[in-house]
Write an enzyme that holds these catalytic residues in place. Structure first.
Site, short mmCIF file in Angstrom:
data_model
loop_
_atom_site.label_atom_id
_atom_site.label_comp_id
_atom_site.label_asym_id
_atom_site.label_seq_id
_atom_site.Cartn_x
_atom_site.Cartn_y
_atom_site.Cartn_z
N CYS A 123 0.84 -1.20 0.00
CA CYS A 123 0.00 0.00 0.00
C CYS A 123 0.87 1.26 0.00
O CYS A 123 0.63 2.19 -0.77
CB CYS A 123 -0.93 0.00 1.21
SG CYS A 123 -2.22 1.26 1.14
N CYS A 206 -0.82 8.25 7.25
CA CYS A 206 -2.20 8.11 6.77
C CYS A 206 -3.12 7.77 7.94
O CYS A 206 -2.72 7.10 8.91
CB CYS A 206 -2.27 7.02 5.71
SG CYS A 206 -1.44 7.45 4.15
N CYS A 232 7.82 4.02 5.51
CA CYS A 232 6.91 3.81 4.39
C CYS A 232 7.66 3.32 3.15
O CYS A 232 7.06 2.72 2.26
CB CYS A 232 6.16 5.09 4.05
SG CYS A 232 7.19 6.43 3.40
#
Length: 236
Positions: A123, A206, A232
């Site tokens: 993701c 997020c 990330c």
């Protein structure tokens, strides 16, 4: 004219990185920024997650109008989007909103819902790493706001680095700042910060993957909590 334009055309960027990394280690933040702007001119940009505008404030003093890349993942807190809009209104910078190739709805239709919970690395790659990589293609260098005290993987970073994954130069002007120095700079200069910091979110990603942090916890423990993930992928 930038310093690159005065040198021979075949000048190796990796040689520039090595000499600058040695010369600028421990140098004042603004000296690092001035070197980068003098060297790369309009071929350098700045990236921001809109946690705060400290680096934006610093860089825009040296290069007003610099491009600031913000990756809008589609999963951000409303406060983060609001911070982006406030930064665009207040500082002399050019905000560039970078988006993934698929909307959240398109990604869920293709890969199923809640990919962030099932495969957070994928993701992050699809919604952060890949879009930013595309956006950086027009530049020779980029400013990053990473600090050595944030994660173990950042402790051995250098103020000027060769970003091998993207084939460009990465400049980390606030690499040696402590959280106290950051807090003092923000307070002393009235720098815009994401209001989530006042609600126990010291590190903001997020919305589905970020939780508040209790007193005494590691400041980044609210990121991907329980998933054994600390980055990330942008800075790896």
């Amino acid at each position: 004219m930038t310093l690159l334009e005065t040198d021979r055309p075949t000048l190796d960027l990796e040689d520039i990185v090595e000499s600058a990394a040695e010369a600028l280690e421990g140098a004042p933040t603004l000296e690092v920024i001035r070197w980068a702007v003098a060297t790369f001119g309009d071929r350098i940009c700045l990236t921001s997650s809109m946690s705060d505008a400290a680096l934006i404030h610093l860089v825009s003093k040296v290069k007003p109008g610099i491009d600031v890349l913000f990756v809008d993942t589609g999963y951000h807190f409303a406060e983060t989007i609001g911070t982006r809009d406030a930064v665009e209104a207040v500082y002399p910078v050019n905000i560039i909103n970078v988006t993934p190739s698929r909307t959240v709805e398109e990604q869920e239709a293709a890969l199923g819902p809640r990919l962030h919970g099932r495969n957070p690395d994928l993701c992050c790659h699809l919604r952060k790493v890949e879009p930013l990589g595309r956006a950086l293609e027009g530049y020779m260098a980029w400013f990053s706001g990473i600090r050595r005290d944030e994660t173990a993987s950042r402790r051995n970073r250098r103020v000027v680095e060769w970003d091998r994954k993207r084939g460009m130069v990465k400049v980390n002007p606030i690499l040696d700042w402590s959280q106290e120095e950051m807090d003092n700079y923000i307070e002393d200069n009235g720098v815009i910060i994401n209001p989530l910091h006042y609600d126990d979110y010291p590190s903001i990603g997020c919305e589905p993957c970020t939780r508040p942090v209790a007193p005494g916890e590691d400041p980044r423990s609210g990121r991907w909590a329980g998933l054994g993930k600390t980055e990330c992928g942008i800075h790896l």
